[in-house]
Enzyme design. Sequence first.
Site, short mmCIF file in Angstrom:
data_model
loop_
_atom_site.label_atom_id
_atom_site.label_comp_id
_atom_site.label_asym_id
_atom_site.label_seq_id
_atom_site.Cartn_x
_atom_site.Cartn_y
_atom_site.Cartn_z
CD GLU A 80 0.09 -9.32 1.67
OE1 GLU A 80 -0.68 -8.42 1.20
OE2 GLU A 80 -0.17 -10.15 2.16
N PRO A 81 4.40 -5.25 -0.68
CG PRO A 81 6.48 -4.65 -0.84
CD PRO A 81 5.66 -5.51 -0.50
N GLY A 82 3.51 -3.45 -3.70
CA GLY A 82 3.26 -3.73 -5.04
C GLY A 82 3.78 -2.52 -5.78
NE ARG A 83 -0.14 2.58 -5.82
CZ ARG A 83 -1.28 2.62 -6.69
NH1 ARG A 83 -1.19 3.14 -7.70
NH2 ARG A 83 -2.32 1.88 -6.24
N GLY B 196 0.65 -1.29 -0.02
CA GLY B 196 0.23 -0.11 -0.01
C GLY B 196 0.88 1.32 0.08
CB CYS C 292 -15.46 4.61 -29.32
SG CYS C 292 -14.66 4.55 -30.68
CD GLU C 293 -16.51 3.56 -23.32
OE1 GLU C 293 -17.23 4.39 -22.57
OE2 GLU C 293 -16.79 2.61 -23.73
NE ARG D 176 -2.95 4.00 -11.03
CZ ARG D 176 -2.59 5.21 -10.56
NH1 ARG D 176 -2.04 6.05 -11.25
NH2 ARG D 176 -2.68 5.59 -9.61
CE1 TYR E 124 -2.24 -2.92 -8.57
CE2 TYR E 124 -1.03 -1.09 -8.04
CZ TYR E 124 -1.57 -2.47 -7.57
OH TYR E 124 -1.17 -2.84 -6.41
#
Length: 426
Positions: free
Chosen positions: A285-288, A248, A355-356, A324, A383
């Site tokens: 549990e680091p990700g980012r 986190g 197309c959004e 994101r 991510y």
Amino acid sequence: MSDTSMLPGHPHIARHGTTLQVEGVALDALVREHGTPLFVYSKQWMLDALAAYQRGFAGRDALICYAMKANSSLGVLRVFAEAGCGFDIVSGGELARVLAAGAEPAKVIFSGVGKTRTEMRQALAAGIGCFNVESEAELDVLNEVALEQNRRAPVSVRINPNVDPKTHPYISTGLKGNKFGVAHDRALAVYRHAASLAGLQVVGIDCHIGSQITESSPYLDALDRILDLVQAIEAAGVPLHHIDFGGGLGIDYDGDTPPAADALWKQLFERLDARGFGDRRILIEPGRSLVGNAGLCVTEVLYTKPGEEKNFCIVDAAMNDLPRPAMYQAFHRIVPVAERPSLPATRYDVVGPVCESGDWLGRDRDLAVEAGDLLAVLSAGAYCMSMASNYNTRARAAEVLVSGATSTLIRRRETVDDQLRTEQAL
Ligand SMILES: *Cc1c(COP(=O)(O)O)cnc(C)c1O
């Protein structure tokens, strides 16, 4: 003439003369070879980010489990496997990926609220280190699956400590209204139940309170609440071998100032030591924070389109590559690969071809660009590719890992044939 300047907050990205470089590799040259959109990652940034955690854990019994959903490309996983990391997985697919990357199964932990029996069987057969169980019903199912195989599944229970991580609501996970974990009030009863099941071996306790956290206080609050529980659970006769504090920790997207991993862990260990838990095995549990600012995405400007209220800079990367902004209104810095000092800047919304109306990468950005120019979308290591999709039948981008002056294509650009391969028209 060598005019070199590092991009603030991005120590491995610098302007050398007229082009941006990642470590020793020029982005314009990479694009000539591999096209756009192109993800480019700095191996050194990843290793430096890991080193900050390792400094924080020096002399302690700790295991860093990279939360691979942040970026699960094999070439990235290999960097962390070679550095001795464990991995936090959230699906059977991630298990297969991480084993293919050479991870040690005993250093793999399995999180997530919806593990299927098939995934449990695969993870048990692989011999993973721990299941982070998120509900009482899951404990019972895991127990059954383990007994079928004559095994005991190592388990932690993920506790929802009910602390506010002060981040975006979609990425806060430790509040009462979130789907994650077991309520703090229920924890003791759940541990008693887990300890009574013959197919389970209670090994630890787990929490993960959210993502892109930029302050220490939510961690310290969660730590206190978890340690209170550890005392109560052990007093009830259930020993806990490890404490897992999840991931986190945030990164600098837009001048954000999260604590450095080593400084954060100095504070957390002071608290652990003061409460007599300094010798306990710690998992994180680091990700980012291990990959986020290692990566950028290079995209080509296709058109500039002046409008009555807004000007649009239409690029060849889109929400399917960089989800994101569309998902969380997230901010990515966007900088030109080559600066154009003679062109006046115009204020643009940087948008993709999908197309959004939600397909935007950056709003109200002052850029001096023309069609054909390259832009780098920064902080794209986490991510982004792992969330990429084929929406609009767009092929997923290629990825390059840079180390010093060397670049390696770690994922070739997807083709339409790759996409059609699983389908059949009757
Ligand atoms: C996503 C996730 C992480 C990693 O979060 P980051 O914010 O990327 O560090 C860790 N643990 C669990 C259970 C997760 O779901």
